[in-house]
Design a protein around this motif. Sequence first.
Motif, PDB file in Angstrom:
ATOM      1  N   UNK A 210       0.833  -1.207   0.000  1.00  2.21           N
ATOM      2  CA  UNK A 210       0.000   0.000   0.000  1.00  2.21           C
ATOM      3  C   UNK A 210       0.863   1.249   0.000  1.00  2.21           C
ATOM      4  N   UNK A 211       1.930   1.237   0.773  1.00  2.67           N
ATOM      5  CA  UNK A 211       2.846   2.378   0.808  1.00  2.67           C
ATOM      6  C   UNK A 211       3.440   2.642  -0.572  1.00  2.67           C
ATOM      7  N   UNK A 212       3.898   1.578  -1.222  1.00  2.91           N
ATOM      8  CA  UNK A 212       4.530   1.727  -2.530  1.00  2.91           C
ATOM      9  C   UNK A 212       3.527   2.234  -3.569  1.00  2.91           C
ATOM     10  N   UNK A 213       2.318   1.664  -3.564  1.00  3.69           N
ATOM     11  CA  UNK A 213       1.286   2.090  -4.518  1.00  3.69           C
ATOM     12  C   UNK A 213       0.906   3.551  -4.290  1.00  3.69           C
ATOM     13  N   UNK A 214       0.673   3.910  -3.031  1.00  6.78           N
ATOM     14  CA  UNK A 214       0.246   5.278  -2.719  1.00  6.78           C
ATOM     15  C   UNK A 214       1.314   6.293  -3.102  1.00  6.78           C
ATOM     16  N   UNK A 215       2.559   6.025  -2.749  1.00  2.18           N
ATOM     17  CA  UNK A 215       3.634   6.962  -3.077  1.00  2.18           C
ATOM     18  C   UNK A 215       3.751   7.154  -4.583  1.00  2.18           C
ATOM     19  N   UNK A 216       3.572   6.076  -5.330  1.00  7.97           N
ATOM     20  CA  UNK A 216       3.671   6.166  -6.788  1.00  7.97           C
ATOM     21  C   UNK A 216       2.500   6.956  -7.372  1.00  7.97           C
ATOM     22  N   UNK A 217       1.289   6.686  -6.888  1.00  2.47           N
ATOM     23  CA  UNK A 217       0.123   7.429  -7.381  1.00  2.47           C
ATOM     24  C   UNK A 217       0.268   8.924  -7.132  1.00  2.47           C
ATOM     25  N   UNK A 218       0.632   9.270  -5.902  1.00  4.40           N
ATOM     26  CA  UNK A 218       0.693  10.687  -5.525  1.00  4.40           C
ATOM     27  C   UNK A 218       1.833  11.419  -6.224  1.00  4.40           C
ATOM     28  N   UNK A 219       2.854  10.666  -6.650  1.00  3.85           N
ATOM     29  CA  UNK A 219       4.001  11.292  -7.316  1.00  3.85           C
ATOM     30  C   UNK A 219       3.628  11.902  -8.667  1.00  3.85           C
ATOM     31  N   UNK A 220       2.447  11.562  -9.174  1.00  3.43           N
ATOM     32  CA  UNK A 220       1.988  12.177 -10.429  1.00  3.43           C
ATOM     33  C   UNK A 220       1.682  13.657 -10.247  1.00  3.43           C
ATOM     34  N   UNK A 221       1.422  14.070  -9.004  1.00  2.00           N
ATOM     35  CA  UNK A 221       1.000  15.449  -8.750  1.00  2.00           C
ATOM     36  C   UNK A 221       1.827  16.148  -7.669  1.00  2.00           C
ATOM     37  N   UNK A 222       2.447  15.358  -6.788  1.00  5.13           N
ATOM     38  CA  UNK A 222       3.148  15.940  -5.644  1.00  5.13           C
ATOM     39  C   UNK A 222       4.598  15.451  -5.575  1.00  5.13           C
ATOM     40  N   UNK A 223       5.390  16.172  -4.801  1.00 10.82           N
ATOM     41  CA  UNK A 223       6.757  15.732  -4.495  1.00 10.82           C
ATOM     42  C   UNK A 223       6.675  14.854  -3.240  1.00 10.82           C
ATOM     43  N   UNK A 224       6.943  13.569  -3.427  1.00 11.95           N
ATOM     44  CA  UNK A 224       6.676  12.563  -2.395  1.00 11.95           C
ATOM     45  C   UNK A 224       7.966  11.895  -1.927  1.00 11.95           C
ATOM     46  N   UNK A 225       8.056  11.692  -0.621  1.00 10.90           N
ATOM     47  CA  UNK A 225       9.099  10.853  -0.022  1.00 10.90           C
ATOM     48  C   UNK A 225       8.409   9.745   0.757  1.00 10.90           C
ATOM     49  N   UNK A 226       8.947   8.544   0.697  1.00  9.91           N
ATOM     50  CA  UNK A 226       8.385   7.401   1.424  1.00  9.91           C
ATOM     51  C   UNK A 226       9.466   6.749   2.262  1.00  9.91           C
ATOM     52  N   UNK A 227       9.054   6.050   3.305  1.00 10.23           N
ATOM     53  CA  UNK A 227      10.015   5.265   4.068  1.00 10.23           C
ATOM     54  C   UNK A 227      10.573   4.169   3.168  1.00 10.23           C
ATOM     55  N   UNK A 228      11.823   3.827   3.399  1.00 11.28           N
ATOM     56  CA  UNK A 228      12.522   2.928   2.498  1.00 11.28           C
ATOM     57  C   UNK A 228      12.401   1.470   2.930  1.00 11.28           C
ATOM     58  N   UNK A 229      12.092   0.606   1.978  1.00  8.66           N
ATOM     59  CA  UNK A 229      12.080  -0.843   2.170  1.00  8.66           C
ATOM     60  C   UNK A 229      11.318  -1.209   3.442  1.00  8.66           C
ATOM     61  N   UNK A 230      12.003  -1.859   4.406  1.00  5.72           N
ATOM     62  CA  UNK A 230      11.344  -2.310   5.637  1.00  5.72           C
ATOM     63  C   UNK A 230      11.652  -1.401   6.823  1.00  5.72           C
ATOM     64  N   UNK A 231      12.086  -0.188   6.567  1.00  4.96           N
ATOM     65  CA  UNK A 231      12.433   0.731   7.655  1.00  4.96           C
ATOM     66  C   UNK A 231      11.162   1.366   8.238  1.00  4.96           C
ATOM     67  N   UNK A 232      10.403   0.551   9.000  1.00  2.00           N
ATOM     68  CA  UNK A 232       9.115   1.030   9.516  1.00  2.00           C
ATOM     69  C   UNK A 232       9.083   1.171  11.034  1.00  2.00           C
TER      70      UNK A 232
END
Length: 361
Positions: A38-60
């Motif tokens: 879900x994190x990967x999908x959401x970050x990719x979707x939002x990147x079409x319109x916004x400047x997005x940063x996501x937590x990396x791999x399993x760093x949760x």
Amino acid sequence: LSNLIKWLVIALAKLKLLFFRRRLLVIGITGSFGKTSTKEILAYLLAAKFKVVKTQETNNTLIGVAKTVLLKLKPATEIFVVEMGAYKMGEIKMICDMVKPSIGILTAITDQHLALFGNITQTQKAKYELLRSLPLNGLAVVNIDNKYCREFLPELKTNVVTFGVDNELSPTCLIKDVTASTDGVVCSGLINNKLWNLTTPLVGAHNAVNLAPCVLVAHHLSMNDAEITEQCKTLELPDKTMKLYQYGKSTIIDDSYNANYHGFCAALDTLAAFPSKFKIVVTNGIPELGEKSFEIHEKIGEEIAYNADVLAVVNKDFYEPLKKGVGEKFKTKVYLIEEADKLKNFIDEFKDKDAVILVES
């Protein structure tokens, strides 16, 4: 000394976030499974319109999120998508206290982490720490099909939208039709009774449930249907998450990052999409199941027997329940292969055959 360094990193991350607070939107994601996809999908979707940063791999974890803040957040960053995991009660709240999420997604709550939390009620309390941390004007996005996710929704003081496949529960985003093949997923449904359709190259029907909360968030942030639809056409999950590779004449389904019962079953459904091929499952089993470990692995063994010709178990701790679950009815062969070189040789035996090899957990 290491503990001192850890808290110094966290303190520096909090300090840095103070300078971002007014212009940075933080979206938290937690759950027993599905949170990374879900994190990967959401970050990719939002990147079409916004400047997005996501937590990396399993760093949760708290320290993992803090490191991402220090290393990845830039002055231009508009949205920070944070996957939140926990090994004990209070850890998700600590992450929330640091990053201050305005939107929270709860994917599912199951007995996946009984060894850590002791019982499903404690797991539920831990995951709900995200939703209870949201501000009054925030947004909780919740899987309403899951009874542990929906149980305390009336208590939340923030805005709530839901997603799911059960029409009787009246989700905000209803998932209606899902067609999955080795080429991707086509799904449709209703958002507030308005039809939506998405086509994506993601492998596995279960990804429709991962897509739904992301579409809800994208709508909330004023992305239009055209932007969402177009971005979905090029979606791709990270390595080890339902990725297909050719290995000689055989196909490998690499789902080795997954480690939960529902994801395992979803991967077996994908394996079944290759009806005429010889099918092999290679697995390490699922950790952290506590007292339900034998029971759940036995159920997994039953599912494997329906879908595969051969099972290779690489962890002796789970060999017996898996073998018991497989049984004799479908003639599925079961092997225990703990050495890496022997496992490599075992897989190589199928390299020049018309076979599909699922690498799971």
